[in-house]
Scaffold this active site. Structure first.
Site, PDB file in Angstrom:
ATOM      1  N   CYS A 140      82.431 -46.628 -51.247  1.00 44.89           N
ATOM      2  CA  CYS A 140      81.891 -47.592 -50.282  1.00 44.89           C
ATOM      3  C   CYS A 140      82.903 -48.677 -49.946  1.00 44.89           C
ATOM      4  O   CYS A 140      83.085 -49.028 -48.776  1.00 44.89           O
ATOM      5  CB  CYS A 140      80.620 -48.220 -50.836  1.00 44.89           C
ATOM      6  N   HIS A 220      78.007 -55.481 -51.553  1.00 48.85           N
ATOM      7  CA  HIS A 220      79.281 -56.120 -51.895  1.00 48.85           C
ATOM      8  C   HIS A 220      79.649 -57.095 -50.775  1.00 48.85           C
ATOM      9  O   HIS A 220      79.234 -56.923 -49.625  1.00 48.85           O
ATOM     10  CB  HIS A 220      80.417 -55.089 -51.963  1.00 48.85           C
TER      11      HIS A 220
END
Lengths: 361, 361
Positions: A140, A220
């Protein structure tokens, strides 16, 4: 129709299965799971054929009221491409199974880079995967960094990237992970592995990355600095990123100050699981000092790699060009936020959850 | 003896009072508080004279069983120097009071830079404050950045600083603050105010800072990049920082992976309130790529400015040179960690809490 099997039906696997199922040129052969947990029941409800990833556990599925079609090797044999969504390291163990059936496979970013012929982000290197047997869809964070680097590199040239990745401690369901009330350099030694991983996509890129872990689960957040080769303005960079279908530039008036509101926005718009497949870049954060570009972006660790997995399948089967594949994936998954608060992807998708159609069959 | 009054007895004020009380060349006139809460009771227990910051509230103190010596202006009149530790913005309101008594004052970093004749970090610009009437001890983050920049600038020259500040959402006692389970760019626009604030100490420094807030309360963590003018090695930088009394370079074997263990270490060593007056730099994080230096450091927002406040008092009263003041502050407060797990500051301080001596009088 490209016949696709999904091995591993956890956080990534269930999303890949739904995304494949939603594509007009793909057919989901089925999904393989190690155990008949809640996710297995949802898969059955969606009409997906279930295979036992560990053949000896077939009776467990029967006990749980789930009719498994067979063992995982039957699914592999029946598929044109398998997407391996098993936990990091298990993919490597599974490769022999795919090889024995001559079934090409997509692996995830938790595997070592050498598991595939190519590491893959559609925006950056789609053509490198054309006809490849084994492709690794990168993690990711690497996907999120690559989607920003690609247009900057093309438009201005990149001298150096420096990124601090403020990472969520675990996914929402990973309730035994930490930290609680702490900010952990992770890894403590610098640079983190993310920079080298981005170099599997851009071999000549100068990039240093630093990682931390914090008590959050939703997304994140990257604090990104890119020293460009050209003098630019923040407005020009913003325009460039706004033109990217897999980058959502958050406009100031939306009142989105963090991952919580991003997820609210996605849920309100009816997105499956509140997924955010796009990099979410704060428009007002885009700043230029000399040739130093700065920005903040949030990366949804559970879903930003999903469109890449779908594109990898088309590249490997040479069934579409990059432009065709990205356009098809985006349209049928629903990728692309215009910044218009009225919805995502230009149409109301609030009544549509990929995969649910089959359940009504 | 320098007679010192402390106006405001919260997170910073109570620490400044203890630190002043521990110095051999200073006498604590007293502390002023707006209300007789738990901290007021502790101050009385320590033998500190209490003054009412709001004169009309004198009866409230009496009701709470605390004999206030008088109102804050009496303390200001009686002091050679006042340290203003009131909340951000209140210091500016108080300046007229100090001026009316011709009492020099130290303000905190939450005030605007122009409140003082000079913004102050002892390591960087002690001499600028010699004889000054009004000095601003800069914020915890600015102090932490300046302590690293000063030796790097002297030894190698600094071309540019880029820092991402991963900030605690609030102090442990600030239980109405957030975020919970989120990572917030804060401010979203780049750069944050921290860079300009560091330039109040180093006017010519090129520095860009980015701030985030996370669900943690113990310490801030800085992800720091400094492009140096010289080629250096990580080992040389480490040696340089290890020689700084207010930088604690965490050695690999100590098993300190975050702020939680840093606080445990400080508590185990008997430090008052588990304070960490030093920048806490992870030794293994110190890395050099070309002329780019990287490191992680943790900054204890409640205490790293305390030694600076003490040094500011000596500079303003011209009672000691920089070297003398820093050495005295460090010795009597207990600043300086050798990296030796047996203790802090070279001696066992586990039986000593600054300020408690007076309570036995």
């Amino acid at each position: 129709m490209i016949r696709v099997g999904v091995n591993g039906y956890g956080t990534i696997g269930k999303r890949v299965a739904d995304a494949v199922d939603a594509q007009p040129d793909m057919e989901l052969v089925g999904v393989a799971k190690t155990q008949p947990n809640f996710e297995a029941h949802t898969a059955v409800q969606r009409g997906y054929s279930m295979y036992a990833a560990i053949p000896e556990r077939m009776p467990l599925f029967a006990e749980a009221g789930i009719d498994a079609e067979g063992a995982v090797d039957e699914m592999v044999a029946d598929a044109d491409v398998v997407v391996d969504c098993t936990p990091s390291g298990i993919g490597a163990d599974n490769k022999a199974l795919y090889e024995s059936h001559d079934t090409p496979a997509v692996f995830q970013g938790g595997e070592d880079a050498d598991i595939g012929d190519v590491s893959f982000v559609a925006r950056a290197n789609y053509d490198d995967a054309l006809g490849a047997d084994y492709v690794r869809a990168v993690s990711c964070n690497t996907t999120g960094l690559s989607r920003i680097v690609a247009p900057l590199e093309e438009e201005y040239g990149v001298e150096k990237v420096r990124a601090t990745l403020v990472r969520r401690g675990g996914d929402p369901g990973q309730n035994s992970r930490g930290p609680i009330n702490d900010i952990l350099p992770d890894p403590i030694d610098i640079p983190s592995h993310h920079g080298p991983d981005v170099r599997t996509i851009f071999p000549d890129l100068k990039i240093d990355t630093l990682g931390l872990k914090v008590p959050a689960t939703l997304m994140h957040v990257h604090s990104l600095n890119v020293t460009l080769e050209d003098d630019v303005t923040a407005a020009h960079v913003r325009q460039l990123l706004e033109a990217e279908s897999r980058v959502f530039v958050i406009s100031e008036g939306m009142g989105i100050d963090g991952a919580g509101k991003l997820k609210d926005f996605a849920h309100d718009a009816g997105r499956p699981r509140g997924d955010l497949w796009e990099n979410c870049v704060w428009g007002e954060s885009i700043a230029v000092e000399g040739r130093d570009l700065y920005l903040f972006q949030a990366i949804h660790q559970e879903s930003d790699v999903i469109p890449e997995n779908v594109d990898a399948i088309r590249a490997m089967t040479e069934s579409a060009s990059k432009a065709e594949s990205v356009a098809t994936t985006d349209e049928y998954l629903g990728v692309g936020i215009t910044g218009d608060p009225s919805g995502f992807g230009g149409e109301d998708r609030s009544d549509r959850v990929p995969g649910t159609e089959l359940a009504d069959d």
